[in-house]
Design a protein around this motif. Structure first.
Motif, PDB file in Angstrom:
ATOM      1  N   VAL A 183     -39.521  29.976  -6.773  1.00  0.00           N
ATOM      2  CA  VAL A 183     -38.668  31.152  -6.769  1.00  0.00           C
ATOM      3  C   VAL A 183     -39.551  32.310  -6.314  1.00  0.00           C
ATOM      4  O   VAL A 183     -40.691  32.458  -6.780  1.00  0.00           O
ATOM      5  CB  VAL A 183     -38.070  31.427  -8.168  1.00  0.00           C
ATOM      6  N   ASP A 184     -39.047  33.098  -5.392  1.00  0.00           N
ATOM      7  CA  ASP A 184     -39.806  34.228  -4.865  1.00  0.00           C
ATOM      8  C   ASP A 184     -40.302  35.125  -6.004  1.00  0.00           C
ATOM      9  O   ASP A 184     -39.609  35.315  -7.012  1.00  0.00           O
ATOM     10  CB  ASP A 184     -38.931  35.045  -3.911  1.00  0.00           C
ATOM     11  N   LYS A 185     -41.492  35.674  -5.817  1.00  0.00           N
ATOM     12  CA  LYS A 185     -42.131  36.476  -6.875  1.00  0.00           C
ATOM     13  C   LYS A 185     -41.271  37.648  -7.342  1.00  0.00           C
ATOM     14  O   LYS A 185     -41.372  38.073  -8.485  1.00  0.00           O
ATOM     15  CB  LYS A 185     -43.500  36.972  -6.410  1.00  0.00           C
ATOM     16  N   CYS A 186     -40.396  38.164  -6.490  1.00  0.00           N
ATOM     17  CA  CYS A 186     -39.547  39.298  -6.866  1.00  0.00           C
ATOM     18  C   CYS A 186     -38.394  38.895  -7.790  1.00  0.00           C
ATOM     19  O   CYS A 186     -37.744  39.767  -8.366  1.00  0.00           O
ATOM     20  CB  CYS A 186     -38.971  39.956  -5.618  1.00  0.00           C
ATOM     21  N   TYR A 187     -38.145  37.583  -7.925  1.00  0.00           N
ATOM     22  CA  TYR A 187     -36.980  37.121  -8.685  1.00  0.00           C
ATOM     23  C   TYR A 187     -37.339  36.211  -9.850  1.00  0.00           C
ATOM     24  O   TYR A 187     -36.457  35.636 -10.476  1.00  0.00           O
ATOM     25  CB  TYR A 187     -36.017  36.384  -7.742  1.00  0.00           C
ATOM     26  N   GLN A 188     -38.624  36.082 -10.137  1.00  0.00           N
ATOM     27  CA  GLN A 188     -39.051  35.207 -11.228  1.00  0.00           C
ATOM     28  C   GLN A 188     -38.718  35.834 -12.582  1.00  0.00           C
ATOM     29  O   GLN A 188     -38.517  37.034 -12.697  1.00  0.00           O
ATOM     30  CB  GLN A 188     -40.546  34.917 -11.114  1.00  0.00           C
ATOM     31  N   GLN A 189     -38.648  34.981 -13.605  1.00  0.00           N
ATOM     32  CA  GLN A 189     -38.386  35.396 -14.987  1.00  0.00           C
ATOM     33  C   GLN A 189     -36.990  35.989 -15.166  1.00  0.00           C
ATOM     34  O   GLN A 189     -36.792  36.867 -16.008  1.00  0.00           O
ATOM     35  CB  GLN A 189     -39.453  36.395 -15.462  1.00  0.00           C
ATOM     36  N   THR A 190     -36.023  35.496 -14.364  1.00  0.00           N
ATOM     37  CA  THR A 190     -34.658  36.017 -14.461  1.00  0.00           C
ATOM     38  C   THR A 190     -33.634  34.917 -14.726  1.00  0.00           C
ATOM     39  O   THR A 190     -32.436  35.202 -14.706  1.00  0.00           O
ATOM     40  CB  THR A 190     -34.266  36.753 -13.169  1.00  0.00           C
ATOM     41  N   GLY A 191     -34.092  33.676 -14.928  1.00  0.00           N
ATOM     42  CA  GLY A 191     -33.173  32.570 -15.174  1.00  0.00           C
ATOM     43  C   GLY A 191     -32.769  31.813 -13.923  1.00  0.00           C
ATOM     44  O   GLY A 191     -32.063  30.810 -14.001  1.00  0.00           O
ATOM     45  N   ILE A 192     -33.211  32.280 -12.769  1.00  0.00           N
ATOM     46  CA  ILE A 192     -32.854  31.624 -11.516  1.00  0.00           C
ATOM     47  C   ILE A 192     -33.418  30.208 -11.470  1.00  0.00           C
ATOM     48  O   ILE A 192     -32.726  29.266 -11.077  1.00  0.00           O
ATOM     49  CB  ILE A 192     -33.354  32.446 -10.308  1.00  0.00           C
ATOM     50  N   GLY A 193     -34.670  30.038 -11.852  1.00  0.00           N
ATOM     51  CA  GLY A 193     -35.298  28.717 -11.798  1.00  0.00           C
ATOM     52  C   GLY A 193     -34.562  27.702 -12.654  1.00  0.00           C
ATOM     53  O   GLY A 193     -34.330  26.560 -12.228  1.00  0.00           O
ATOM     54  N   ARG A 194     -34.193  28.090 -13.847  1.00  0.00           N
ATOM     55  CA  ARG A 194     -33.477  27.177 -14.764  1.00  0.00           C
ATOM     56  C   ARG A 194     -32.133  26.774 -14.167  1.00  0.00           C
ATOM     57  O   ARG A 194     -31.764  25.602 -14.146  1.00  0.00           O
ATOM     58  CB  ARG A 194     -33.288  27.842 -16.124  1.00  0.00           C
ATOM     59  N   ALA A 195     -31.389  27.741 -13.649  1.00  0.00           N
ATOM     60  CA  ALA A 195     -30.083  27.436 -13.055  1.00  0.00           C
ATOM     61  C   ALA A 195     -30.244  26.578 -11.798  1.00  0.00           C
ATOM     62  O   ALA A 195     -29.472  25.634 -11.581  1.00  0.00           O
ATOM     63  CB  ALA A 195     -29.348  28.732 -12.732  1.00  0.00           C
ATOM     64  N   ALA A 196     -31.237  26.891 -10.976  1.00  0.00           N
ATOM     65  CA  ALA A 196     -31.451  26.142  -9.732  1.00  0.00           C
ATOM     66  C   ALA A 196     -31.877  24.707 -10.015  1.00  0.00           C
ATOM     67  O   ALA A 196     -31.409  23.775  -9.348  1.00  0.00           O
ATOM     68  CB  ALA A 196     -32.492  26.846  -8.869  1.00  0.00           C
ATOM     69  N   LEU A 197     -32.756  24.511 -10.996  1.00  0.00           N
ATOM     70  CA  LEU A 197     -33.178  23.148 -11.313  1.00  0.00           C
ATOM     71  C   LEU A 197     -32.004  22.331 -11.838  1.00  0.00           C
ATOM     72  O   LEU A 197     -31.861  21.154 -11.495  1.00  0.00           O
ATOM     73  CB  LEU A 197     -34.340  23.140 -12.312  1.00  0.00           C
ATOM     74  N   ALA A 198     -31.153  22.931 -12.636  1.00  0.00           N
ATOM     75  CA  ALA A 198     -29.971  22.221 -13.126  1.00  0.00           C
ATOM     76  C   ALA A 198     -29.090  21.776 -11.954  1.00  0.00           C
ATOM     77  O   ALA A 198     -28.603  20.635 -11.928  1.00  0.00           O
ATOM     78  CB  ALA A 198     -29.179  23.103 -14.091  1.00  0.00           C
ATOM     79  N   LEU A 199     -28.896  22.643 -10.972  1.00  0.00           N
ATOM     80  CA  LEU A 199     -28.107  22.281  -9.792  1.00  0.00           C
ATOM     81  C   LEU A 199     -28.779  21.183  -8.981  1.00  0.00           C
ATOM     82  O   LEU A 199     -28.120  20.243  -8.518  1.00  0.00           O
ATOM     83  CB  LEU A 199     -27.891  23.507  -8.901  1.00  0.00           C
ATOM     84  N   ALA A 200     -30.084  21.293  -8.793  1.00  0.00           N
ATOM     85  CA  ALA A 200     -30.812  20.281  -8.029  1.00  0.00           C
ATOM     86  C   ALA A 200     -30.733  18.924  -8.717  1.00  0.00           C
ATOM     87  O   ALA A 200     -30.484  17.901  -8.067  1.00  0.00           O
ATOM     88  CB  ALA A 200     -32.266  20.707  -7.834  1.00  0.00           C
ATOM     89  N   LEU A 201     -30.925  18.906 -10.028  1.00  0.00           N
ATOM     90  CA  LEU A 201     -30.859  17.634 -10.751  1.00  0.00           C
ATOM     91  C   LEU A 201     -29.469  17.022 -10.658  1.00  0.00           C
ATOM     92  O   LEU A 201     -29.329  15.804 -10.518  1.00  0.00           O
ATOM     93  CB  LEU A 201     -31.283  17.823 -12.211  1.00  0.00           C
ATOM     94  N   ARG A 202     -28.446  17.846 -10.705  1.00  0.00           N
ATOM     95  CA  ARG A 202     -27.077  17.339 -10.560  1.00  0.00           C
ATOM     96  C   ARG A 202     -26.901  16.682  -9.194  1.00  0.00           C
ATOM     97  O   ARG A 202     -26.336  15.603  -9.067  1.00  0.00           O
ATOM     98  CB  ARG A 202     -26.068  18.460 -10.750  1.00  0.00           C
ATOM     99  N   GLU A 203     -27.398  17.345  -8.138  1.00  0.00           N
ATOM    100  CA  GLU A 203     -27.287  16.783  -6.786  1.00  0.00           C
ATOM    101  C   GLU A 203     -28.104  15.499  -6.655  1.00  0.00           C
ATOM    102  O   GLU A 203     -27.632  14.505  -6.097  1.00  0.00           O
ATOM    103  CB  GLU A 203     -27.738  17.811  -5.742  1.00  0.00           C
ATOM    104  N   ILE A 204     -29.316  15.505  -7.172  1.00  0.00           N
ATOM    105  CA  ILE A 204     -30.175  14.325  -7.091  1.00  0.00           C
ATOM    106  C   ILE A 204     -29.549  13.145  -7.840  1.00  0.00           C
ATOM    107  O   ILE A 204     -29.525  12.014  -7.334  1.00  0.00           O
ATOM    108  CB  ILE A 204     -31.578  14.644  -7.647  1.00  0.00           C
ATOM    109  N   LYS A 205     -29.033  13.398  -9.029  1.00  0.00           N
ATOM    110  CA  LYS A 205     -28.458  12.327  -9.857  1.00  0.00           C
ATOM    111  C   LYS A 205     -27.200  11.719  -9.261  1.00  0.00           C
ATOM    112  O   LYS A 205     -26.756  10.653  -9.695  1.00  0.00           O
ATOM    113  CB  LYS A 205     -28.155  12.856 -11.267  1.00  0.00           C
ATOM    114  N   ALA A 206     -26.621  12.353  -8.264  1.00  0.00           N
ATOM    115  CA  ALA A 206     -25.422  11.818  -7.619  1.00  0.00           C
ATOM    116  C   ALA A 206     -25.707  10.551  -6.814  1.00  0.00           C
ATOM    117  O   ALA A 206     -24.791   9.801  -6.495  1.00  0.00           O
ATOM    118  CB  ALA A 206     -24.783  12.877  -6.722  1.00  0.00           C
ATOM    119  N   ALA A 207     -26.976  10.285  -6.501  1.00  0.00           N
ATOM    120  CA  ALA A 207     -27.340   9.047  -5.801  1.00  0.00           C
ATOM    121  C   ALA A 207     -27.070   7.862  -6.720  1.00  0.00           C
ATOM    122  O   ALA A 207     -27.587   7.802  -7.834  1.00  0.00           O
ATOM    123  CB  ALA A 207     -28.805   9.093  -5.383  1.00  0.00           C
ATOM    124  N   LYS A 208     -26.273   6.932  -6.266  1.00  0.00           N
ATOM    125  CA  LYS A 208     -25.765   5.857  -7.121  1.00  0.00           C
ATOM    126  C   LYS A 208     -26.833   4.928  -7.693  1.00  0.00           C
ATOM    127  O   LYS A 208     -26.764   4.534  -8.833  1.00  0.00           O
ATOM    128  CB  LYS A 208     -24.725   5.052  -6.359  1.00  0.00           C
TER     129      LYS A 208
END
Length: 145
Positions: free
Chosen positions: A77-102
């Motif tokens: 996450v870009d240094k200007c946007y860290q510590q705002t919850g973006i990383g947690r939300a983004a990782l949750a989305l990424a894991l959801r997409e990754i887990k879709a592989a059967k």
């Protein structure tokens, strides 16, 4: 705050390359430009730009190591946007997409072993440490599916 993961394409790749981490984080994270080059010349690489309310704020890259294993190689996450919850939300989305592989059975990530904040962050998503990598430099953690 709406977090989304979008394809990296010809309209945003330059901006992805311009994202920066803090000076202290630079030796932990490969450049986004290098990651995009790797993904272009290798099979099984997936790149995603992280957006907050339509504004580019970060980058992900994961690799299909085998039909049953994905490794998250890049996450920033870009240094200007860290510590705002973006990383947690983004990782949750990424894991959801990754887990879709059967056939997927395992998701792997690695990080500096002396970083307790990162360890706690990843363990909150279910990653469990399994030991150091082959070079003995980074901690490997996995989610078994």
């Amino acid at each position: 705050m709406a977090i989304t993961l979008e394809q990296v394409n010809n309209s945003n790749y330059e901006a992805v390359c311009d994202l920066e981490v803090t000076d202290e984080q630079q030796h932990y994270v490969a450049s986004n430009m290098w990651s995009l080059v790797e993904s272009h010349y290798n099979q099984g690489y997936t790149c995603r730009a992280i957006y907050r309310d339509g504004e580019l704020v970060g980058f992900f890259m994961w690799v299909l190591e085998s039909p049953v294993k994905v490794s998250i190689w890049r996450f920033m996450v870009d240094k200007c946007y860290q510590q705002t919850g973006i990383g947690r939300a983004a990782l949750a989305l990424a894991l959801r997409e990754i887990k879709a592989a059967k056939q997927l059975k395992e998701i792997e990530i690695c990080y500096h072993p002396h970083n307790p904040v990162v360890k706690d962050f990843y363990s909150s998503f279910g990653f469990q440490e399994v030991g150091l990598d082959e070079e003995g430099e980074d901690m490997l953690a996995i989610i078994k599916l």
